[in-house]
Design an enzyme around this catalytic site. Structure first.
Site, PDB file in Angstrom:
ATOM      1  N   GLU A 130       0.816  -1.223   0.000  1.00 32.49           N
ATOM      2  CA  GLU A 130       0.000   0.000   0.000  1.00 32.49           C
ATOM      3  C   GLU A 130       0.847   1.270   0.000  1.00 32.49           C
ATOM      4  O   GLU A 130       0.858   2.019   0.990  1.00 32.49           O
ATOM      5  CB  GLU A 130      -0.969   0.009   1.184  1.00 32.49           C
ATOM      6  CG  GLU A 130      -2.049  -1.041   1.079  1.00 32.49           C
ATOM      7  CD  GLU A 130      -3.115  -0.911   2.157  1.00 32.49           C
ATOM      8  OE1 GLU A 130      -2.843  -0.302   3.201  1.00 32.49           O
ATOM      9  OE2 GLU A 130      -4.215  -1.457   1.960  1.00 32.49           O
ATOM     10  N   GLU A 179      -6.345  -7.936  -0.611  1.00 34.27           N
ATOM     11  CA  GLU A 179      -6.829  -7.997   0.773  1.00 34.27           C
ATOM     12  C   GLU A 179      -8.330  -7.772   0.734  1.00 34.27           C
ATOM     13  O   GLU A 179      -8.789  -6.685   0.384  1.00 34.27           O
ATOM     14  CB  GLU A 179      -6.177  -6.909   1.630  1.00 34.27           C
ATOM     15  CG  GLU A 179      -4.683  -7.072   1.771  1.00 34.27           C
ATOM     16  CD  GLU A 179      -4.049  -6.019   2.677  1.00 34.27           C
ATOM     17  OE1 GLU A 179      -4.783  -5.323   3.410  1.00 34.27           O
ATOM     18  OE2 GLU A 179      -2.816  -5.880   2.632  1.00 34.27           O
TER      19      GLU A 179
HETATM   20  C1  GAL Z   1      -4.356  -2.680   4.925  1.00 32.94           C
HETATM   21  C2  GAL Z   1      -2.961  -3.193   5.054  1.00 32.94           C
HETATM   22  C3  GAL Z   1      -2.866  -4.445   5.886  1.00 32.94           C
HETATM   23  C4  GAL Z   1      -3.643  -4.302   7.130  1.00 32.94           C
HETATM   24  C5  GAL Z   1      -5.057  -4.000   6.778  1.00 32.94           C
HETATM   25  C6  GAL Z   1      -5.910  -3.815   7.985  1.00 32.94           C
HETATM   26  O1  GAL Z   1      -4.346  -1.300   4.793  1.00 32.94           O
HETATM   27  O2  GAL Z   1      -2.388  -3.435   3.804  1.00 32.94           O
HETATM   28  O3  GAL Z   1      -1.528  -4.688   6.205  1.00 32.94           O
HETATM   29  O4  GAL Z   1      -3.087  -3.290   7.884  1.00 32.94           O
HETATM   30  O5  GAL Z   1      -5.140  -2.817   6.029  1.00 32.94           O
HETATM   31  O6  GAL Z   1      -5.543  -2.677   8.707  1.00 32.94           O
END
Ligand code: GAL
Length: 661
Positions: A142, A300
């Site tokens: 990110e 994700e």
């Molecule tokens: C995203 C990130 C993850 C985790 C997730 C939940 O922004 O890539 O590593 O932090 O959010 O917070």
């Protein structure tokens, strides 16, 4: 179609790994993403490398048939690195140095950090170059997260000046283009050019031209940093795909530039709290697909209640599955869940994954199993299909930044407000939209909607003219053509370079309180409340299609339509409400014969993927209650295997994937 999960073997005892891998296989997981934050385990001390644990984890997973995507661990420089190279830590615009203890605590111009990043990337890539289980790479994590696009340290000041020198060549030109004579800001040496640090005003009291260049510079720093990693990965670990997990509607980096060198885009989707409002996630997916105009991954996907010290509601039964199909409908080919098991330590203890901290598979795991079983059945129908749209909406980071710097109306006239308003209307009407950049080919689209093209040059005006002449329909928005690409107001009568294209001249403009005035739309004969701003238009060839309702410009033109070649150019000189956009866009879709399904009932989303001329229609109920949707001809619902026609009934969070029969 495949399912994956984000896994952190470094958070769990090694004895547990085989259980996790087995449970993953039994659930239908075929790919994991590993190691984006594991630098301190890969290089516990400077130049002491250890990849054995990672190799063992990859092997354990592979034994269950699970492939790995590896990440460069650069968002989390370890404590030893920050101690040894203190200029790793970034500085905010007030001159405060960020402390160690979070992530993304790095300035990309810290040379020690930069050097160590290249080394860890190359060691890691080299260590797994021959590993058959590693199928691809994710760069970093990110980019830009937690405001990390921006740093205001002295190293960044030096880099900014070098960037400007490269862009402008001479200080004379920089002074001329920015108009630094204003408030006596003319520079006589490059060292005098500041970063937009703290001043007596806010950050936005600096010169708008300096601010826009700083935003471009900061974005390009991230792009170049990624390019360096990609160079290393391509040479040390050839034959594997490279992606990055972008953040959907995040707007601090030019994603068209960041996406350029990637094989495909991935993104992180957390639609918490959206309820029946599927628009933000849907738009996020479409913005992501538009970056490379091709299908993408979700790297994700929310799989449990997320949050740090407080957390969002638990996804309701069926809701996680709904989010998965929403992603697939919009063009995602692989969905990877964040995260496998909720972590017992650290800042994200309450960012829940598929399993709770206890590691026992329960409701969300079973939902995952159901999705995986469905994916198997669906794959032959869905693989190789892609979304396609008659309508395109333009996305442009320069415009977003320029309008953040100067939102003009007190409530903020933002580029994305208009992008979202038009997108939402298109979706509520049951049509699909592509969200594309200004370098895309416009010719496949019947309708091209442009949020304010606030910054403009002759090239974009010419490109739009050619599109309209060939038969395209364009919707231009208020405050278009106001500035040149250097964020300087034009000296031409507005809308500047778009005046002849739109066939209008702007006489005056007004910023106004909400619901202060109305617009009367000729096509519907109705009045709609307007907000934010109004361009008061003198038609110069264009026909008047809407007029203001009150104030000293009552009866003056607000909306116009101009014939250009075989096409038409609309200019909408103000901002309406939901009903306005539904009616205005609805009339255009009808006139242009835009292909659509619906309109669907409230909270029900329609998207389609196509194989040639054959559509797969995803019908998704984002409501917590049942929904009824009228349907035309008979179809087969690929999920249930049932034939449906007439009125279909969708359960709460229910999904149907319809293939015509
Ligand atoms: C995203 C990130 C993850 C985790 C997730 C939940 O922004 O890539 O590593 O932090 O959010 O917070």
């Amino acid at each position: 179609m495949r399912l994956g999960v984000d896994y952190y073997p470094e958070h769990w005892p090694e004895e547990r790994w085989p259980t996790d891998a087995k449970l993953m296989r039994e659930a239908g997981i075929t790919v994991v993403r590993l190691a984006e934050f594991a630098w301190c385990r890969m290089e516990p001390r400077e130049d002491l490398f250890d990849f054995d644990w990672l190799r063992r984890a990859i092997d354990v997973l592979a034994a269950e048939g699970i492939q790995t995507i590896l990440c460069t661990p650069t968002p989390t420089p370890p404590a030893w690195l920050c101690e040894r190279y203190p200029d790793t830590l970034p500085m905010d615009w007030k001159g405060h140095v960020h402390g160690f203890g979070m992530r993304h605590h790095r300035c990309l111009n810290g040379m020690g950090y930069r050097e160590r990043s290249a080394i860890i990337c190359s060691k890691l890539a080299g260590a797994f170059a021959a590993c058959p289980h590693v199928i691809g790479w994710q760069t970093d994590n990110e980019f830009g997260c937690h405001g990390s696009t921006f740093c205001y340290c002295d190293n960044c000041a030096v880099a900014f000046r070098a960037w400007l020198k490269n862009k402008y060549g001479t200080l004379r030109d920089l002074n001329r283009v920015w108009g630094t004579v204003f408030w006596s800001q003319e520079y006589i040496s490059w060292e005098q050019v500041p970063l937009p640090r703290y001043t007596r005003g806010g950050w936005d009291s600096h010169s708008p031209s300096l601010l826009l260049d700083y935003r471009r510079f900061a974005s390009q720093q991230q792009v170049e940093f990624q390019a360096e990693q990609i160079g290393i990965l391509r040479s040390e670990s050839p034959g594997r795909f490279i992606t990055h997990n972008l953040m959907g509607l995040f707007n601090e980096i030019d994603y068209f530039q960041l996406g350029e060198q990637l094989d495909f885009v991935s993104w992180d989707n957390y639609p918490f709290g959206a309820g029946a409002n599927y628009i933000p996630a849907g738009l996020g997916h479409d913005v992501m697909r538009g970056i490379k105009q091709k299908n993408f991954w979700v790297m994700e996907q929310a799989s449990g209640p997320g949050g740090w010290n407080t957390f969002a509601p638990t996804p309701r039964p069926g809701q996680m599955r709904l989010w998965v199909y929403q992603a697939v409908g919009h063009g995602a080919d692989t969905i990877s869940f964040f995260r496998w098991r909720s972590c017992r330590w650290g800042t994200e203890q309450y960012w829940h994954g598929l399993l709770y901290h206890d590691g026992e598979p329960r409701r969300r795991y079973r939902e995952l199993q159901q999705i995986a079983a469905e994916f198997k059945k669906l794959s032959p129908h869905v693989d190789g299909t892609e979304p396609r749209a008659d309508v395109a909406i333009l996305n442009d980071y320069d415009q977003i930044w320029a309008m953040q710097i100067q939102p003009q109306a007190h409530d903020g006239l933002h580029f994305e407000k208009l992008m979202r308003a038009y997108y939402a209307a298109v979706k509520r009407l049951g049509a699909d939209a592509d969200v594309i950049g200004k370098h895309a080919d416009f010719s496949p689209y019947k309708l091209l909607i442009l949020p304010p093209m606030y910054l403009a040059d002759q090239a974009i005006a010419d490109k739009l003219r050619a599109y309209a002449e060939a038969g395209g329909t364009i919707v231009l928005s208020l405050r278009s053509g106001v500035k040149d690409m250097s964020n300087v107001v034009t000296d031409r009568r507005l809308p500047g370079v778009f005046a002849s294209l739109a066939g209008i001249k702007i006489d005056e403009y007004d910023a106004m309180p909400r619901d202060h005035n109305t617009v009367h739309l000729e096509t519907t004969g109705r009045d709609y409340p307007i907000q934010l701003m109004a361009d008061i238009i003198d038609p110069a060839g264009a026909a008047v299609a809407g007029t203001y309702g009150s104030d000293y410009y009552a009866g003056r033109a607000a909306i116009t339509a101009n014939s250009v070649g075989k096409g038409q150019v609309w200019y909408v000189g103000t901002v309406g409400d939901e009903r306005f956009y539904d009616d205005f866009v609805g009339a255009l879709l009808g006139k242009l014969g835009v292909d659509r399904v619906g309109p669907p009932p409230h909270g029900v989303e329609i998207v389609r993927r196509w194989r040639g001329s054959k559509p797969l229609t995803f019908v998704m109920n984002h409501n917590a209650i049942e929904a009824l949707m009228p349907l035309g001809a008979e179809c087969e619902d690929l999920l249930s295997g049932r034939r449906v026609s007439g009125q279909i009934e969708l359960e709460p969070y229910g999904v149907m994937i319809l293939e015509p029969r």
